[in-house]
Design an enzyme around this catalytic site. Structure first.
Site, PDB file in Angstrom:
ATOM      1  N   ASP A 191       0.869  -1.184   0.000  1.00  0.00           N
ATOM      2  CA  ASP A 191       0.000   0.000   0.000  1.00  0.00           C
ATOM      3  C   ASP A 191       0.900   1.227   0.000  1.00  0.00           C
ATOM      4  O   ASP A 191       2.128   1.096  -0.068  1.00  0.00           O
ATOM      5  CB  ASP A 191      -0.956  -0.020   1.214  1.00  0.00           C
ATOM      6  CG  ASP A 191      -2.303   0.601   0.877  1.00  0.00           C
ATOM      7  OD1 ASP A 191      -2.313   1.775   0.475  1.00  0.00           O
ATOM      8  OD2 ASP A 191      -3.332  -0.081   0.996  1.00  0.00           O
ATOM      9  N   HIS A 264      -2.896   3.204  -4.580  1.00  0.00           N
ATOM     10  CA  HIS A 264      -2.271   2.780  -3.321  1.00  0.00           C
ATOM     11  C   HIS A 264      -0.861   2.245  -3.572  1.00  0.00           C
ATOM     12  O   HIS A 264      -0.481   1.190  -3.071  1.00  0.00           O
ATOM     13  CB  HIS A 264      -3.137   1.730  -2.615  1.00  0.00           C
ATOM     14  CG  HIS A 264      -4.388   2.310  -2.004  1.00  0.00           C
ATOM     15  ND1 HIS A 264      -4.356   3.187  -0.938  1.00  0.00           N
ATOM     16  CD2 HIS A 264      -5.695   2.154  -2.310  1.00  0.00           C
ATOM     17  CE1 HIS A 264      -5.595   3.545  -0.617  1.00  0.00           C
ATOM     18  NE2 HIS A 264      -6.434   2.926  -1.443  1.00  0.00           N
ATOM     19  N   GLU A 327      -9.706   2.757  -5.307  1.00  0.00           N
ATOM     20  CA  GLU A 327      -9.288   4.134  -5.018  1.00  0.00           C
ATOM     21  C   GLU A 327      -8.077   4.599  -5.835  1.00  0.00           C
ATOM     22  O   GLU A 327      -7.041   4.920  -5.271  1.00  0.00           O
ATOM     23  CB  GLU A 327      -9.012   4.269  -3.519  1.00  0.00           C
ATOM     24  CG  GLU A 327     -10.239   3.951  -2.682  1.00  0.00           C
ATOM     25  CD  GLU A 327      -9.994   4.033  -1.175  1.00  0.00           C
ATOM     26  OE1 GLU A 327     -10.929   4.402  -0.462  1.00  0.00           O
ATOM     27  OE2 GLU A 327      -8.874   3.713  -0.714  1.00  0.00           O
TER      28      GLU A 327
END
Ligand code: TNX
Length: 759
Positions: A191, A264, A327
């Site tokens: 991440d 990410h 995202e």
């Protein structure tokens, strides 16, 4: 147990070739969790083991033998003897029965039958839960258990990027979940805040990407943000990964590794900035959230990620490989010549199709290598890759859509499966991400929803809870967020017909919570906090403390108080705190918690909502605004009433004409959650609700102290008018401006309390 189920049990037992002893039914359920499909017991003594257990090892693999020996000796202090003439316990394989079915039959011996090695492991764990330890003897009552799982994907996830956990901790995690028959561990390995898996071809991923120089040490929405300026990180070598994979295999858990892309990715880009659109050098992130710099959609990035996946595949035997996909802001891609070139070369419509193209490259690669891709539900945007499975986290909708398109689905909706959310409303709850997902909510989870046709349901592999670790700095906190909620999830994923929540609580109390304590698990006591119900009374509110789990004892100012307390409106311009200590006492566990309710002049006054709040944030109706409870910070949902409207109107009834001096309203500000302060608050006053006297936009005053805390503001407004009714009109800004989370959406307005001062 219903007659229908009994008959079914008879048929199955006969089919399995058991001698059926018909027990009298004197117990409605077992203490085994997840609850087995069939459990019958006469309560008669069956097998008793003093200090040595004699087991026939036939049909038992070495791996299962090791597990059995280890647990029997370490957990139960029992010597284990294996011999063909095993007196206490034997095992036999079943053929032609559903996968993962097992049964346990206890009379003067214990016989376990199983259809797969995994189901033999499940049977052993069920058997451990049947032990009654008396003095130094292990007793088993005569009983029959017959069991099989409802869903094939029973998953738990752990984010090791935001905070790092050692392989010993990861193994303990696997131990804890596998005891409850979870069979999938989703290991979130990369991440923005850390890359945790050694990749031999790209050593900088861990040399640079596994360590950050700072970490946010308060909540994301707190202002000002503060950071711990310490180097933080860690990673797993490939040897360590192999060790964990092997360990998981011994617990019949498949590890699904996740390599996040295209978003990410800040840790990877810190190591190899040339893989980003701008090529700029950034550090590994120390803040949480969503970041604009993501992997660039150029050929070299695709090659790089496929090389990474090649090493990942070699380490993890799982069918599914998780590629993230969530995202990923398109900000950089829109301005990047390389991404735009990929768009035009491949005749793509826009950046969403580019994301879909990106995922398709991985899908084709994994498929070619005999694996399948799984990703978060954003991978649906711009068209889903042919072989991809979807993990639905933004509600159930993504999963339903994927199932409609004939793709496999794992349901993991934030509403029920986010274990980084709060599990109680107690203000002492340690800092968490936000949201509210108590045990009961998890228990009510079902991966299959009513809207799904039976054909679509076939595509639902199962469900999973996610444990994101932004606010989980150590393993003790992992355990706290995990238990007992993971057991409730195990029920939802294993049981065809789960028993009532009350029965489940009974099993938890009588066996599983003490068992977790024995295992030194730091489980959450949230269910031992009392339920606090507030009702409107003639003169204010009545507060009721109750508990379904134990006895309730209330005290105030050092003296015993009743479980039900009346708090009246006061006649002075002041706010009076009342603090109650409430103990919930259940033989095994006693927990004391503290509650403060404020008496003020508008306590319990009737309010008419002209604009209805959003149903998600409307606990306790309009009483919520005058119940004497100030919203806790960081906010946990139900103390706050929330609207998602540009104009909000409501009317407060003072009961008689009075001089209204002023009004204070507590608003919440949490920009990360799209909750903003309003643009204006206006009032009008009336004696009969026919004619309203408008008060020029009240002078709004901000309380500096609360601004500093960054969580809420208190608006105090001078009114100075006579009337019985006060109408409040709140207006938000047009929409959330660009560059902020939720841009172009109407902002949320959250209020916890209205405090009116009158004469
Ligand atoms: C959203 S769930 C994320 C994570 C955060 C999590 C916090 C998902 C696919 N992405 O990056 O950690 O919310 O709840």
């Amino acid at each position: 147990m219903t007659v229908k189920l009994l008959k079914r049990w008879f048929v199955i037992a006969n089919y399995l070739g058991f001698t059926v002893i018909f027990f009298s039914i004197n117990r409605a359920y077992s203490q085994i969790l997840p609850t087995p499909m069939v459990f019958q017991s006469s309560g008669e003594p069956g097998v008793s083991i003093a200090d040595e257990i004699s087991i026939d090892p036939s049909n038992l693999t070495e791996q299962l033998k090791d597990y059995l020996t280890k647990e029997l000796s370490s957990r139960f202090g029992c010597r284990v003897i294996y011999s063909k003439a095993g007196r206490h316990l034997n095992f036999k394989p079943l053929v032609n029965v559903p996968q993962d079915q097992y049964s346990i039959n206890i009379n003067d011996k214990i016989s376990i039958s199983f259809s797969s090695e995994a189901s033999c492991f499940y049977a052993i764990n069920s058997l451990f839960q049947l032990v009654k330890e008396e003095e130094k003897t292990l007793n088993f009552e005569q009983c029959f258990v017959m069991d099989q799982p409802k869903f094939q994907w029973r998953g738990m996830h752990l984010d090791v990027s935001r905070h790092f956990f050692t392989i010993e901790e990861v193994k303990r995690y696997i131990d804890l979940i596998s005891f409850y028959k979870f069979n999938t561990f989703h290991w979130h390995l990369t991440d923005d805040q850390g890359w945790r898996i050694e990749i031999k071809k790209y050593p900088k991923l861990t040399e640079i990407g596994a360590f950050r120089d700072s970490t946010l040490d308060n909540h994301y929405s707190t202002r000002p943000r503060t950071f711990t300026k310490e180097r933080y990180g860690g990673f797993y070598t490939q040897e360590e990964i192999k060790e964990v994979v092997k360990y998981a295999e011994s617990r019949f858990v498949t590890i699904v590794p996740e390599i996040e892309m295209p978003g990410h990715a800040r840790a990877a880009l810190a190591a190899y900035p040339e893989l980003s659109c701008t090529g700029e050098q950034h550090g590994v992130e120390g803040l949480w959230g969503v970041f604009d710099d993501i992997f660039c959609s150029q050929a070299s990035t695709i090659d790089f990620l496929q090389d990474v996946l090649t090493e990942v595949i070699a380490l993890f035997p799982s069918k599914y490989i998780h590629i993230g996909g969530d995202e990923a802001p398109k900000t950089r891609w829109k301005e990047c010549a390389k991404c735009q070139k990929t768009i035009s070369e491949n005749n793509l419509k826009d950046e969403h199709e580019l994301q879909s193209w990106f995922v398709r490259q991985m899908d084709a690669f994994l498929t070619k290598n005999g694996r399948s891709l799984i990703g978060w539900d954003e991978i649906l945007e711009g068209g889903l890759s042919p072989n991809a499975a979807v993990m639905s986290w933004r509600g159930f909708e993504g999963g339903i859509e994927a199932a409609k398109q004939g793709h496999y689905v794992v349901m993991s909706p934030g509403s029920h499966c986010y274990f980084d959310h709060y599990q109680s409303k107690n203000s002492k709850e340690p800092l968490a991400f936000g949201g509210f997902t108590p045990l009961k909510k998890v228990y009510e989870f079902s991966p299959i929803t009513k809207e799904m046709s039976s054909e679509q349901q076939q595509f639902v592999l199962g469900g999973q809870a996610n444990l994101w670790t932004e606010y989980i700095p150590d393993f003790k906190q992992v355990e706290y967020m995990l238990f007992p909620r993971a057991i409730a999830l195990a029920q939802a994923l294993w049981c065809e017909n789960k028993p009532s929540y009350e029965q489940f609580l009974g099993d938890l109390k009588s066996y599983h919570l003490p068992e977790l304590t024995r295992k030194k698990v730091n489980w959450s006591k949230a269910i031992f906090y009392p339920e606090m119900k507030l009702k409107r009374s003639q003169k204010g509110v009545t507060v009721d403390f109750s508990s379904t789990i134990g006895d309730v004892h209330v005290s105030q100012n050092g003296k015993n108080a009743a479980n039900s307390v009346d708090l009246d409106r006061i006649n002075r311009h002041t706010v009076l705190p009342n603090t109650f200590f409430v103990m919930v006492d259940e033989n095994q566990v006693k927990v004391v918690s503290e509650y403060t309710i404020f008496q003020h002049q508008s306590l319990g006054l009737p309010i008419e909502f002209i604009t209805k709040p959003n149903e998600r944030y409307n606990a306790n109706g309009e009483l919520n605004l005058v119940d004497g409870i100030l919203g806790t910070l960081p906010w946990k949902g139900s103390d706050w009433t929330g609207w998602n409207e540009q104009e909000i109107r409501f009317i407060i009834d003072l009961g008689a004409k009075k001089q209204i001096d002023s009004l204070e309203i507590n608003f919440l500000e949490d920009i990360g959650s799209w909750i903003h302060l309003p643009a204006s608050v206006r009032f009008s006053v009336s004696k009969d609700q026919k004619k309203w006297k408008y008060i020029e936009s009240a002078d709004i005053e901000t309380y500096a102290d609360n601004v500093k805390k960054g969580k809420f503001l208190l608006y105090g407004s001078t009114i100075n008018k006579k009337g019985r009714y006060l109408k409040v009109l709140i207006t938000t800004f047009d929409v959330i401006p660009d560059g902020l989370p939720g841009a172009n959406h109407v902002a949320w307005t959250f209020i916890d309390e209205l405090i009116l001062f009158s004469k």
